[in-house]
Design a protein around this motif. Structure first.
Motif, PDB file in Angstrom:
ATOM      1  N   UNK A   1      -3.178  -8.118 -10.766  1.00  0.00           N
ATOM      2  CA  UNK A   1      -3.507  -7.244  -9.645  1.00  0.00           C
ATOM      3  C   UNK A   1      -4.180  -5.980 -10.160  1.00  0.00           C
ATOM      4  N   UNK A   2      -5.278  -5.625  -9.508  1.00  0.00           N
ATOM      5  CA  UNK A   2      -6.004  -4.406  -9.861  1.00  0.00           C
ATOM      6  C   UNK A   2      -5.653  -3.308  -8.863  1.00  0.00           C
ATOM      7  N   UNK A   3      -5.240  -2.173  -9.381  1.00  0.00           N
ATOM      8  CA  UNK A   3      -4.941  -1.024  -8.518  1.00  0.00           C
ATOM      9  C   UNK A   3      -6.245  -0.320  -8.150  1.00  0.00           C
ATOM     10  N   UNK A   4      -6.487  -0.174  -6.878  1.00  0.00           N
ATOM     11  CA  UNK A   4      -7.645   0.567  -6.396  1.00  0.00           C
ATOM     12  C   UNK A   4      -7.160   1.596  -5.384  1.00  0.00           C
ATOM     13  N   UNK A   5      -7.916   2.642  -5.233  1.00  0.00           N
ATOM     14  CA  UNK A   5      -7.493   3.747  -4.366  1.00  0.00           C
ATOM     15  C   UNK A   5      -8.689   4.344  -3.661  1.00  0.00           C
ATOM     16  N   UNK A   6      -8.423   4.896  -2.503  1.00  0.00           N
ATOM     17  CA  UNK A   6      -9.392   5.708  -1.785  1.00  0.00           C
ATOM     18  C   UNK A   6      -8.856   7.118  -1.643  1.00  0.00           C
ATOM     19  N   UNK A   7      -9.725   8.091  -1.648  1.00  0.00           N
ATOM     20  CA  UNK A   7      -9.299   9.481  -1.516  1.00  0.00           C
ATOM     21  C   UNK A   7     -10.224  10.186  -0.535  1.00  0.00           C
ATOM     22  N   UNK A   8      -9.688  11.193   0.128  1.00  0.00           N
ATOM     23  CA  UNK A   8     -10.468  11.964   1.100  1.00  0.00           C
ATOM     24  C   UNK A   8      -9.843  13.341   1.242  1.00  0.00           C
ATOM     25  N   UNK A   9     -10.650  14.354   1.075  1.00  0.00           N
ATOM     26  CA  UNK A   9     -10.191  15.725   1.265  1.00  0.00           C
ATOM     27  C   UNK A   9     -10.216  16.080   2.745  1.00  0.00           C
TER      28      UNK A   9
ATOM     29  N   UNK B   1      -6.219  23.096   1.436  1.00  0.00           N
ATOM     30  CA  UNK B   1      -6.703  22.426   0.233  1.00  0.00           C
ATOM     31  C   UNK B   1      -6.020  21.113  -0.059  1.00  0.00           C
ATOM     32  N   UNK B   2      -5.730  20.324   0.971  1.00  0.00           N
ATOM     33  CA  UNK B   2      -5.025  19.057   0.800  1.00  0.00           C
ATOM     34  C   UNK B   2      -6.001  17.898   0.673  1.00  0.00           C
ATOM     35  N   UNK B   3      -5.557  16.864  -0.012  1.00  0.00           N
ATOM     36  CA  UNK B   3      -6.331  15.632  -0.187  1.00  0.00           C
ATOM     37  C   UNK B   3      -5.403  14.442   0.002  1.00  0.00           C
ATOM     38  N   UNK B   4      -5.925  13.407   0.626  1.00  0.00           N
ATOM     39  CA  UNK B   4      -5.168  12.180   0.873  1.00  0.00           C
ATOM     40  C   UNK B   4      -5.612  11.116  -0.123  1.00  0.00           C
ATOM     41  N   UNK B   5      -4.638  10.433  -0.717  1.00  0.00           N
ATOM     42  CA  UNK B   5      -4.908   9.340  -1.652  1.00  0.00           C
ATOM     43  C   UNK B   5      -4.166   8.102  -1.156  1.00  0.00           C
ATOM     44  N   UNK B   6      -4.891   7.008  -0.963  1.00  0.00           N
ATOM     45  CA  UNK B   6      -4.303   5.738  -0.530  1.00  0.00           C
ATOM     46  C   UNK B   6      -4.529   4.707  -1.629  1.00  0.00           C
ATOM     47  N   UNK B   7      -3.465   4.042  -2.070  1.00  0.00           N
ATOM     48  CA  UNK B   7      -3.532   3.100  -3.190  1.00  0.00           C
ATOM     49  C   UNK B   7      -3.024   1.731  -2.746  1.00  0.00           C
ATOM     50  N   UNK B   8      -3.665   0.675  -3.252  1.00  0.00           N
ATOM     51  CA  UNK B   8      -3.249  -0.694  -2.943  1.00  0.00           C
ATOM     52  C   UNK B   8      -3.577  -1.570  -4.142  1.00  0.00           C
ATOM     53  N   UNK B   9      -2.785  -2.617  -4.327  1.00  0.00           N
ATOM     54  CA  UNK B   9      -3.034  -3.600  -5.375  1.00  0.00           C
ATOM     55  C   UNK B   9      -3.793  -4.773  -4.787  1.00  0.00           C
ATOM     56  N   UNK B  10      -4.884  -5.157  -5.464  1.00  0.00           N
ATOM     57  CA  UNK B  10      -5.734  -6.248  -5.001  1.00  0.00           C
ATOM     58  C   UNK B  10      -5.781  -7.308  -6.091  1.00  0.00           C
TER      59      UNK B  10
ATOM     60  N   UNK C   1       0.850  -1.195   0.000  1.00  0.00           N
ATOM     61  CA  UNK C   1       0.000   0.000   0.000  1.00  0.00           C
ATOM     62  C   UNK C   1       0.881   1.238   0.000  1.00  0.00           C
ATOM     63  N   UNK C   2       0.421   2.250  -0.694  1.00  0.00           N
ATOM     64  CA  UNK C   2       1.097   3.543  -0.703  1.00  0.00           C
ATOM     65  C   UNK C   2       0.069   4.624  -0.404  1.00  0.00           C
ATOM     66  N   UNK C   3       0.562   5.739   0.122  1.00  0.00           N
ATOM     67  CA  UNK C   3      -0.317   6.834   0.503  1.00  0.00           C
ATOM     68  C   UNK C   3       0.375   8.135   0.161  1.00  0.00           C
ATOM     69  N   UNK C   4      -0.400   9.135  -0.210  1.00  0.00           N
ATOM     70  CA  UNK C   4       0.162  10.406  -0.662  1.00  0.00           C
ATOM     71  C   UNK C   4      -0.738  11.557  -0.244  1.00  0.00           C
ATOM     72  N   UNK C   5      -0.112  12.730  -0.113  1.00  0.00           N
ATOM     73  CA  UNK C   5      -0.823  13.984   0.116  1.00  0.00           C
ATOM     74  C   UNK C   5      -0.692  14.818  -1.148  1.00  0.00           C
ATOM     75  N   UNK C   6      -1.796  15.310  -1.665  1.00  0.00           N
ATOM     76  CA  UNK C   6      -1.777  16.114  -2.890  1.00  0.00           C
ATOM     77  C   UNK C   6      -2.411  17.467  -2.603  1.00  0.00           C
TER      78      UNK C   6
END
Length: 803
Positions: A277-285, A301-310, A197-202
């Motif tokens: 593997x399918x990449x899926x992600x969740x995001x939340x402002x 104005x930041x948003x969090x994106x979390x990505x994982x391969x399933x 899993x990876x996570x980022x701030x955009x």
């Protein structure tokens, strides 16, 4: 002026048509339409050739994971800004301090900033600095006095990293103003990522400001690994672009209806397929704790994106034959039920309606066609008897009154099966289809496959929540240390009270703050009454303190006058709520300490996260201290298996204990549970607490449970349609029909006084009106017969009277 015959005929025809708008036809027609619609829904809902290769539960879980990251990021940024503002305020309220002393004090109390600096505002000269170089050149000191001049700002460094700068002014009388700057990275505090899993701030444009979970180029060794890293970076950038666009929309428009739990914009995304593997992600402002209430963090104005391969499972399919068979069975049973209603209730009633109208028009030549059973047969017999009476036959009551009856009055025919029994038969037919759908078919508890990613997310999210509680307690202890460091030997109790009031106002975590001497005397206080007894070594005083706090505090008190042995402790082991307290010693004040007692509601508020089910905070003895729903303080966990899970995760495996999750199956269903102990440093480490969560798998959007829910829904719809339409038919038709049958039999038996009133303007009402007209015709005939019999008798008696 009398209406013409044509107008009268038109009025009678319109009245007859209006009566047919209600009655027996609409309930049967609506029942037919509902059954046809339900059959179509069943065929379409169960007849899909395949399920989604990534269950909806996994997609929803990623959105919740991103929400957890956004909540943690927002709380961290807001807490840092509040701590810096409060620390600057405490410095400003005291004697002038040297810049080096200021940054040293901040660094010794808080370890959250990567760099701190003090700059003279007028000249821009650097006075003191600690940690990494602070980008002072990015700050225009001439604009600090403008609106928003001290607002936090993000600065991009030359190496591509982003720093968040928090600003506060240090001001003492007679000295130049100084600017206190604290630099922090946009890293996630205590987010447990797990594997893959990876996570980022955009930012608002979709640019990635910081990320974690994707290996750096120097960390990969093989070409395949480099290909995977490049693919992950590309996919994360694509997710960031989409998430940034959606974050600008209104939460009510983009959030799934009924999702609840998060006031900002959040959701999930589906990416590309790579080697199965399918990449899926969740995001939340980032959003405030309350709807419409912004904070320092939300203004960035930041948003969090979390990505994982399933891993996709293409073998997950649903047999379409079940839906087709269920729909076909419903059509057959529904056709049979509607056929029974049409053949045994509607058709006989319409026939009676026509026969009754024929008799009222004076057509008495043909016998009445009488149905074979039920209330319709009784009404038909009564109409036939009335027809014969209109032709001159005497009623049973007239013969009995004259004494000329040749035998007992003929009893009216009562069928063995009435209209109510026919409705019950139709209800049983529809129940034969609905009951198995509701109670028996497609039960998922024995066959449900909980996706591995859902179990992993339960573990990682519980671990994140455990770390969040631990950090919050550590932050509370750090606040007390900051306050203690600023209360000097010459600080009066009045000034102490002001500092305590300001601290309690800035932080909602405390129910009570007070300064306490080594002998237990309270010097200054803010908030509610202290739970810690005044004399910790006196057991009697402890008993008077309430909630069991005195005895436990006496056991935990140190011999050197400290309030209790550990920096954070629970003062009681019984009562309605746990008393959690922390202390920090005042330097050079002979055992005097600042004590803060935490609000249990503050800890409980940290646990209110959607998608985790029931959550509890337990101590080392696995007694409940807090939770996100109803609980009793110091009670045991609801099951022994949860107790075993907490005990197992508390054991060290390697360097420290690790979080765990498990899927339980028993007679009560399938349950997903996770537990995570406090892992990490700080004052809260000595508590040895754990956070445990559990939820039934039936509440997750797993294919087997989705199929079960659709099956139950189909059964409920079938029962509802049958109950509504058959109940409607009973109220509108059957019950009035039974009453009309009784009145018709009474009328045919000789009751000429009871007036028949129609209840509704429908077929039954039309029959009642016809019976009333026949009653009037029989009365008129009786009057004519009585007048004809009286005239000959008077003529025969006239001569005798004259003689």
């Amino acid at each position: 002026m009398a209406a013409s015959p044509a107008k009268r005929r038109h009025k009678v025809r319109r009245r007859a048509d209006m009566s047919l708008l209600g009655g027996i036809r609409p309930p049967i027609a609506v029942l037919s339409a509902l059954l046809l619609s339900l059959a179509g829904i069943t065929a379409l809902g169960f007849g899909r050739a395949s399920e989604d290769s990534v269950p909806k539960a996994v997609m929803t879980s990623q959105a919740h994971f991103a929400e957890d990251g956004a909540v943690a990021m927002r709380a961290s940024i807001d807490e840092s800004a509040a701590d810096l503002a409060r620390t600057a305020g405490l410095f400003n309220a005291g004697d002038p301090a040297q810049p080096d002393a200021v940054v040293d004090k901040i660094g010794s109390v808080y370890q959250k900033w990567v760099g701190t600096a003090v700059v003279e505002i007028s000249s821009g000269r650097m006075l003191a600095a600690r940690g990494e170089n602070v980008p002072v050149a990015a700050i225009d000191t001439s604009k600090l006095s403008e609106k928003g001049g001290l607002s936090p700002r993000m600065v991009r460094l030359a190496n591509g990293e982003t720093r968040l700068l928090s600003l506060q002014v240090l001001s003492w009388e007679g000295q130049p103003q100084q600017l206190l700057i604290a630099s922090s990275s946009l890293r996630f505090p205590g987010i447990s990522l797990g594997k893959f899993r990876s996570i980022a701030v955009i930012d608002s444009t979709g640019r990635i400001l910081s990320s974690d979970g994707i290996p750096e180029s120097e960390q990969v060794l093989t070409e395949d690994q480099r290909t995977g890293v490049a693919r992950s970076e590309k996919q994360l950038k694509a997710f960031a672009d989409v998430a940034a666009k959606r974050a600008k929309e209104h939460p009510l428009k983009v959030n799934e209806p009924g999702g609840g739990g998060y006031t900002g914009v959040s959701g999930s995304l589906r990416g590309d397929l790579f080697e199965g593997d399918r990449a899926i992600a969740g995001y939340a402002a980032l959003t405030g704790p309350e709807p419409g209430k912004g904070t320092v963090a939300t203004s960035l104005g930041l948003t969090v994106v979390a990505m994982v391969d399933v891993a996709e499972d293409p073998t997950r399919v649903t047999d379409p034959l079940f839906g087709l068979l269920a729909a076909g069975a419903l059509l057959l049973i529904g056709a049979l039920a509607v056929g029974v209603l049409l053949g045994t209730v509607q058709r006989p009633l319409l026939r009676l309606f026509l026969e009754s109208r024929r008799l009222t028009r004076g057509d008495l030549t043909r016998p009445v066609r009488t149905p074979r059973f039920g209330e319709a047969a009784r009404i038909g017999d009564a109409l036939e008897r009335l027809r014969r009476q209109l032709l001159g036959e005497r009623s049973d009551a007239d013969e009995a009154a004259d004494g000329t009856s040749g035998g007992p009055a003929a009893r009216p025919r009562r069928g063995r099966f009435g209209a109510r029994a026919l409705l019950a038969v139709c209800g049983i037919l529809l129940l034969v289809w609905s009951a198995p759908m509701l109670l028996l078919l497609n039960r998922a508890d024995a066959t449900a496959v909980v996706p591995e990613q859902v179990t992993n997310d339960q573990r990682e999210r519980t671990d994140t929540l455990s770390d969040r509680v631990r950090r919050s307690l550590n932050e509370g202890h750090a606040d007390l240390m900051s306050v203690a460091g600023l209360l000097g030997e010459r600080t009066s109790p009045e000034d102490m009270t002001k500092v305590l009031e300001r601290t309690r106002t800035d932080h909602s975590r405390y129910r009570s703050l007070y300064v306490r001497d080594a002998d237990g005397t309270i010097v200054a206080r803010s908030g509610e009454s202290p739970r810690l007894p005044d004399k910790p070594k006196d057991e009697g005083a402890g008993e008077d303190a309430g909630a069991g706090a005195g005895e436990d505090a006496a056991k935990g008190a140190a011999d050197d006058g400290r309030p209790f042995a550990d920096p954070i402790t629970v003062l009681n082991d019984s009562g309605t709520e746990p008393v959690i307290a922390s202390y920090a010693e005042l330097p050079g004040r002979d055992g005097r300490s600042v004590v803060g007692e935490f609000r249990i509601d503050f800890i409980n508020s940290l646990l209110k996260r959607p998608g985790l089910g029931e959550i509890r905070v337990v101590d080392a003895e696995r007694r409940v201290l807090g939770g996100n729903s109803g609980y009793l303080a110091f009670e045991d966990l609801p099951s022994s298996r949860l107790d075993e899970l907490v005990a197992g995760t508390s054991q060290k495996t390697g360097v420290s204990a690790r979080a765990g999750a498990v899927v339980y199956r028993d007679g009560s269903g399938v349950q997903v549970a996770g537990a995570a102990p406090f892992v990490g440093g700080g004052a809260a480490k000595s508590l040895n607490w754990s956070v445990v969560s559990w939820q039934p798998a039936a509440g997750l959007a797993i294919p087997e449970y989705s199929l079960q829910n659709r099956t139950v829904l189909a059964g409920l719809l079938g029962i509802t349609a049958a109950a509504a339409c058959l109940g409607w038919l009973h109220i509108v038709v059957v019950r009035p029909l039974r009453e009309v049958a009784k009145q018709a039999e009474s009328l045919a038996g000789g009751d000429r006084r009871t007036v028949l009133y129609p209840r509704h303007h429908d077929e039954v009402g039309a029959i009642a009106r016809s019976l009333e007209l026949l009653r009037q015709q029989v009365l008129e005939q009786r009057k004519r017969d009585g007048a004809g019999a009286t005239a000959p008798a008077a003529a025969a008696q006239a001569p005798a009277g004259r003689n």
